[in-house]
Scaffold this active site. Structure first.
Site, PDB file in Angstrom:
ATOM      1  N   GLY A 155     -36.437   1.505 -18.263  1.00 33.70           N
ATOM      2  CA  GLY A 155     -35.750   2.757 -17.999  1.00 33.70           C
ATOM      3  C   GLY A 155     -34.934   2.659 -16.728  1.00 33.70           C
ATOM      4  N   GLY A 157     -32.616   5.285 -13.523  1.00 35.80           N
ATOM      5  CA  GLY A 157     -32.295   6.593 -12.984  1.00 35.80           C
ATOM      6  C   GLY A 157     -33.493   7.462 -12.673  1.00 35.80           C
ATOM      7  N   SER A 158     -34.664   6.856 -12.450  1.00 35.75           N
ATOM      8  CA  SER A 158     -35.915   7.581 -12.178  1.00 35.75           C
ATOM      9  C   SER A 158     -36.339   8.485 -13.322  1.00 35.75           C
ATOM     10  CB  SER A 158     -35.801   8.424 -10.885  1.00 35.75           C
ATOM     11  OG  SER A 158     -35.649   7.588  -9.768  1.00 35.75           O
ATOM     12  N   GLY A 160     -38.439   9.815 -16.116  1.00 34.30           N
ATOM     13  CA  GLY A 160     -39.833   9.637 -16.500  1.00 34.30           C
ATOM     14  C   GLY A 160     -40.731   9.125 -15.397  1.00 34.30           C
ATOM     15  N   ARG A 280     -27.431  -4.553 -11.436  1.00 35.24           N
ATOM     16  CA  ARG A 280     -26.189  -3.758 -11.425  1.00 35.24           C
ATOM     17  C   ARG A 280     -25.988  -3.214 -10.023  1.00 35.24           C
ATOM     18  NH1 ARG A 280     -28.372   1.135 -10.610  1.00 35.24           N
ATOM     19  NH2 ARG A 280     -30.277   1.721 -11.732  1.00 35.24           N
TER      20      ARG A 280
END
Length: 415
Positions: A155, A157-158, A160, A280
């Protein structure tokens, strides 16, 4: 002569527009391939060529890129985020273009595999366990010791990610992650981690060169939503060296070193502990901070690498740049938001950005999607930058009407 084009796999409301701008500035025609181009409003607003294609299907992407190659001179293929970066590497290999190692990217994007490789290399990381169901999550939390952080094994973007301070919170968040509310791009697996405390730092890297190290604030707990980022971080020479050494160890352990890498750390009694390595650049507004602080356009330099040109990463000046995120403190309907023009007029303010418009429903999720905007400022000193930023943010205001509950009328409320 065919027009030179840059293929962008999927998009991003954060760095996506910057890649489009940088491509055009380099004389390239940006083309976005997406399963749903309508998700990215900037594509239509900026008149970007967008093609609908199943981006989870490598064969479909190869066919579409082959079709485009008959029309354009495809100079390179890349993307603004990491969920499709391994696919970018596969496409680059197929079409003999410069690109990242897809195997290394896949290993890095799986946080459990990443943890294993970093641990084997002796890199300091949180204590961790991998769990597939509620029973395993609970036993892992007990073994590590509360509080713990639960996060999807794959995952960004934080999304969950949550701090769980007791077993009730562990059970509640496990139900959220495995009960159908969280969207998984892979088999559901939960990483249970020690809650590492200390100042948060991040490093932006291109190839094997550390461009700079910033510091960040996030919260409030139990979530880790970014609140303010400052670049460069005020570090001693020893602190800078230790973070640099750990960063390079991460690259070696994960087989990275081509293109951009972003690493997050917590500074503890043990020194820098690696929280996450992402293959990235960090998202907006990190690239803007780097350009304001050092005069280095990381996205433009990344595109140079993608199309086989030489990059130039040397610093042109030295300032302190900082960004403050605008985060609502309640759910509801955004009645209005304003003050951006007044804030932008303050000397030293570089950018004021709103992600939302009036009448937008605000439903906080505890991750970067909670941002409704940001303000960026820069100056020769950290204290001056912070003062400019605070003055600008004080001029921005908004109003949210809470959603009506049964038997209750809506009532307006300010920020």
């Amino acid at each position: 002569m065919a027009r030179r084009a840059l293929i962008l796999l999927e998009g991003s409301r954060y760095n996506g527009p910057l890649y489009v701008q940088a491509a055009r500035h380099s004389g390239l025609h940006p083309i976005t391939l997406s399963a749903d181009p309508a998700r990215y409003g900037y594509l239509a607003a900026d008149d970007v060529e967008a093609i609908r294609v199943d981006t989870d299907n490598l064969d479909a992407l190869i066919r579409e890129c082959s079709r485009l190659r008959a029309i354009y001179d495809i100079a390179g293929i890349t993307c603004a985020g990491d969920p499709f970066y391994a696919t970018v590497g596969m496409l680059c290999r197929y079409f003999d273009l410069p690109g990242p190692n897809p195997t290394s990217i896949e290993r890095c994007c799986n946080k459990f595999t990443q943890r294993q490789l970093l641990a084997e290399a002796g890199v300091a990381i949180p204590i961790y366990r991998l769990a597939a169901d509620a029973t395993e999550v609970e036993s892992s939390a007990a073994e590590i010791g509360l509080p713990v952080v639960l996060k999807p094994a794959v995952g960004a973007g934080s999304r969950g990610v949550r701090l769980c301070r007791n077993l009730d919170e562990v059970a509640e968040h496990t139900t959220y992650l495995l009960g159908g509310q969280h969207i998984w791009r892979s088999s559901p697996r939960i990483l249970v981690e020690e809650f590492v405390q200390g100042p948060l730092y991040w490093a932006d890297i291109m190839g094997d060169q550390i461009i700079g190290i910033g510091t960040a604030d996030s919260g409030p707990l139990p979530h880790f939503v970014g609140r303010e980022w400052t670049f460069p971080a005020p570090l001693t020479d020893d602190e800078h060296k230790r973070i640099t050494d750990v960063s390079l160890s991460c690259l070696r352990a994960l087989g990275l070193g081509w293109g951009p890498t972003g690493i997050e750390f917590r500074w503890t009694k043990r020194g820098p502990v690696v929280i996450e390595v992402n293959p990235r650049l960090h998202g907006t507004p990190t690239p803007q901070l780097t350009q304001l602080a050092y005069g280095v356009d990381l996205i433009a330099e990344h595109i140079k690498l993608v199309i086989g040109d030489e990059w130039d990463l040397h610093r042109r000046h030295s300032q302190t740049a900082a960004a403050r995120f605008l985060v609502p403190d309640r759910d509801g309907t955004l009645d209005w938001i304003g003050g951006d023009s007044r804030a932008a007029a303050i000397p030293g303010v570089a950018e004021v950005k709103f992600y939302v418009e009036p009448k937008t429903p605000i439903v906080r999720k505890g991750d970067l999607r909670d941002w409704i905007g940001y303000v960026i400022a820069a100056s020769p000193s950290r204290a001056q930058t912070e003062a400019i930023l605070q003055r600008a943010v004080d001029l921005i205001d908004w109003s949210i009407t809470p959603f009506a509950t049964p038997g209750e009328q809506e009532r307006p409320a300010g920020p």
